[in-house]
Write an enzyme that holds these catalytic residues in place. Sequence first.
Site, short mmCIF file in Angstrom:
data_model
loop_
_atom_site.label_atom_id
_atom_site.label_comp_id
_atom_site.label_asym_id
_atom_site.label_seq_id
_atom_site.Cartn_x
_atom_site.Cartn_y
_atom_site.Cartn_z
N ARG A 256 0.87 -1.19 0.00
CA ARG A 256 0.00 0.00 0.00
C ARG A 256 0.89 1.23 0.00
O ARG A 256 1.45 1.61 1.03
CB ARG A 256 -0.92 -0.02 1.23
CG ARG A 256 -1.63 1.29 1.47
CD ARG A 256 -2.70 1.19 2.52
NE ARG A 256 -2.26 0.68 3.82
CZ ARG A 256 -1.63 1.40 4.75
NH1 ARG A 256 -1.30 2.66 4.52
NH2 ARG A 256 -1.31 0.85 5.91
N HIS A 260 -3.78 4.15 4.68
CA HIS A 260 -4.82 3.12 4.81
C HIS A 260 -6.15 3.67 4.30
O HIS A 260 -6.85 3.02 3.53
CB HIS A 260 -4.94 2.71 6.28
CG HIS A 260 -6.04 1.75 6.54
ND1 HIS A 260 -6.00 0.43 6.15
CD2 HIS A 260 -7.23 1.91 7.17
CE1 HIS A 260 -7.11 -0.18 6.51
NE2 HIS A 260 -7.87 0.70 7.14
N TYR A 269 4.29 5.88 10.92
CA TYR A 269 4.62 4.53 11.37
C TYR A 269 5.48 3.73 10.39
O TYR A 269 5.82 2.59 10.68
CB TYR A 269 3.34 3.74 11.68
CG TYR A 269 2.31 3.70 10.57
CD1 TYR A 269 2.43 2.83 9.49
CD2 TYR A 269 1.19 4.53 10.60
CE1 TYR A 269 1.49 2.79 8.47
CE2 TYR A 269 0.23 4.50 9.58
CZ TYR A 269 0.38 3.62 8.53
OH TYR A 269 -0.55 3.59 7.53
#
Length: 370
Positions: A256, A260, A269
């Site tokens: 990805r 998200h 992160y």
Amino acid sequence: MSEKSAYPIQLVQPDGRRVFDREHAASVADIGPEQLRALYEDLVVTRRIDTEATALQRQGQLGLWPPLLGQEAAQVGSARALRPDDYVFCSYREAAVAYCRGVDPGSLTRLWRGTAHHCWDPAAINMTNPNIVVGSQGLHATGYAYAAHLDGAEIAVIAYFGDGASSQGDIAEAMGFAASWSAPVVFFCQNNQWAISAPVRVQSETPIVRRAYGYGIPGVQVDGNDVLAVLAVTRQAVQRARTGGGPSFIEALTYRMGPHTTADDPTRYRSAAETEQWQRRDPIDRMRRLLEREALWDEAFERRVAARADEVADQVRTATIDMPDPAPMQLFDHVYTTPHPLITEERRAYAEYLTGDPGPSSAPSEGVRS
């Protein structure tokens, strides 16, 4: 397709060179020059849909959007392996699958704009609408597949989910039932390496595909950024389903590239170095390099694909901005297929609320309107 399958399966390297794999290459031997070009166009157009929808959300035209940037090959390759009578159970990120199934691009944002409970008519393309409840589509797909099997329908059913959903009990129960009753369902896991901010190593210390082996389900791990490899292994899995071979599991290794959802900030992160590493495996660049190596690329083709991508993106933007707001009472339409007393009561109470003069027996308690 078995536990002994070499993985990840790859037919095209990131630099565009073919990989010699007699078993899997045979499954896409019919993919000639025009089909290769068509797959490339699918990849480009679906990325353009995604970037346009992301821009629309950033501009305040959508409440939310789940980007698929980087996962185009996993979705296009698997979707193009399906027949029209096969049935798709998706999660919330499969806009590319929907496009390949023939959905009107202008309807892709209805749910995300908040003007409808759905994006498209499932019966029109044999594909469910975006599903927010993580992993539940595995159960839905398995039940549908088993019912189709009992009815004698020679179809395949495919359930899309991510690496995070693989840890949900719904997926475990679905695989257990599918294995026990030979349901013709393909479990298609798009392992994009991150379940929001949780890395895939948190989901499993071993490849996710190995979970299928414990249920007696054959599985394969495939390079999810290689559209030809994904097409090959999905064709094999759906053929197994259609001919009574039971369920299969595909783990497509992809990434990805974006957040998200548009409410997420992936820079909090994960490292830029990791993202850059995966950028070198970009599915569109890979396919373009293959076309260039095989003398199937020219400026006229590039212009045609770009024009098609712009055309579809314009459909998405125009339809989104021109989307009319629904009447408030439509909130209660299509919740159940038959009348339901709870919905009837809620409809009545909400109608009274909208008039500003609710009756004494149905007046909302203090704070409800705030």
